[in-house]
Scaffold this active site. Structure first.
Site: not given
Ligand SMILES: *Cc1c(COP(=O)(O)O)cnc(C)c1O
Length: 394
Positions: A54, A107, A179, A204
């Protein structure tokens, strides 16, 4: 080393045991010590090593090291998902009574944290119009603990001037978080633009193959240590197998992103000529309201675009099923082109009126360009549009 080379090589050397040329997947949950003093020293952080899965894991650390180097950061820590990275980072720093400034187009999950979860912890959330730099500056100047940004955004690919906003954040003593999921570390490095922390949904573009979930946060040793501490206790740890898939995916990051950018640019230009399309959103187009800012802070314009079709959702219903080379799915950043209506994907939780207020038409389609050959993607969209025209007799 240039970034594309770093994506292939960086962060791996320390983890290659037994002469392996690929980072091994260490699934062991616990690490044993015969020497009680050494165990104690590792457990208290005096000596490098691992105690329990963890907290840390060699495969996961290799992934963190690779992203850290690509973002030009001192440190990085990873998470089970992108949302875990975001929620844990916010939870590390925010306490009741704090104020956070962000934008309306974050998001969907992030937006839910802002509108549902933070307010009930007595944290004041101010969401500015995305791209309204003056409004953000004004709100930040009133004082805030965190300025939270995302650029480009979902689904209309809006751009925020990160350098300018980071300056405003610094002046107000705020922690500036960006982000960077849509841009990837190859196209944009928010830390170099003045941000304190950069977050990715590794699910992504970093992983790139839509087969593993993950998140990562990069920044200074001091900040990342605090976030790591919150995560090691609260437990949203990245799985070693996911870390391996991320490492493997990132080796081709620069090739994928290069092709995705090329495809997105060409598809945007084609869509502009399509009679059933009434708006194309891509920061690479000179018609994009923040094209100049994107040009200044990004090395290329990314693989994400969106477009609005005439006839709204009725057209969408006929058009999307006809596409051959596209997954109709909520994901993005994968090697396959992925499409979806904003009303079903990024902004499903909003009413049509709310979407309209956010500038999201019901006929808006988000496209995450894959790495297919450009000619095939365009021909695919052309035949799908032709089908719609024949069917609707327009
Ligand atoms: C998909 C996404 C998230 C969240 O990510 P997960 O891995 O699905 O939890 C956060 N920010 C952006 C811009 C995203 O496209």
């Amino acid at each position: 080393m240039k970034a594309g080379t770093q994506a292939v090589w960086a962060g791996e050397k320390d983890y290659l045991v037994h002469g392996a040329t690929q980072v091994p997947v260490v699934l062991s949950v616990a690490y044993g010590y015969d020497d009680m003093e050494e165990w104690y020293d590792v457990a208290t952080g005096k000596k490098k090593g691992h105690i329990y899965g963890r907290n840390t894991n060699p495969t996961v650390q290799s992934f963190e090291d690779k992203v850290k180097i690509l973002e030009g950061a001192q440190a990085a820590t990873s998470f089970s998902t992108g949302m875990a990275a975001i929620s844990n980072t916010l939870a590390t720093f925010l306490v009741p009574g704090d104020r956070i400034v962000s934008i309306k187009d974050t998001y969907g999950g992030t937006n839910k944290i802002f509108t549902e979860f933070l307010p009930r912890q007595q944290i004041e959330v101010v969401l500015c119009d995305t791209g309204d730099h003056e409004q953000i500056e004004k709100e930040v100047a009133k004082g805030c603990k965190i300025l939270y940004l995302e650029s480009p955004t979902n689904p209309t690919v809006k751009i925020t001037d990160i350098e300018r906003m980071a300056k405003a954040g610094k002046q107000a003593g705020a922690l500036v978080i960006v982000d960077n999921t849509f841009a990837t570390p190859l196209l944009q490095n928010p830390l170099f633009l003045g941000a304190d922390l950069v977050i990715h949904s590794a699910t992504k573009f970093l992983g790139g193959h839509a087969d593993a979930l993950g998140g990562v946060v990069c920044g200074s040793e001091e900040l990342v240590e605090k976030i790591y501490h919150y995560r090691e206790i609260n437990g949203a740890t990245m799985d070693p197998m996911a870390a391996y898939l991320m490492l493997r995916g990132m080796k081709t990051l620069h090739l994928r992103v290069r092709q995705q950018c090329e495809n997105a640019m060409a598809l945007s230009k084609y869509l502009q000529t399509e009679s059933l399309v009434e708006g194309v959103y891509y920061p690479g187009l000179e018609t994009h309201p923040n094209h100049e800012i994107a040009n200044k802070q990004m090395k290329d314009f990314g693989g994400m675009l969106s477009f609005a079709v005439k006839g709204g959702i009725d057209t969408v219903r006929v058009l999307l099923p006809k596409l051959e080379f596209a997954n109709r799915a909520a994901n993005l950043g994968a090697v396959e082109t992925t499409v979806g209506p904003a009303r079903t994907t990024s902004h499903i939780e909003c009413t049509p009126e709310e979407r309209a207020a956010m500038g999201i038409p019901e006929g808006l389609i988000r496209v995450s360009c894959g790495i297919e050959e450009l000619e095939d993607i365009i021909a695919d969209f052309q035949q799908a549009f032709l089908h719609v025209k024949n069917l609707l007799k327009v």
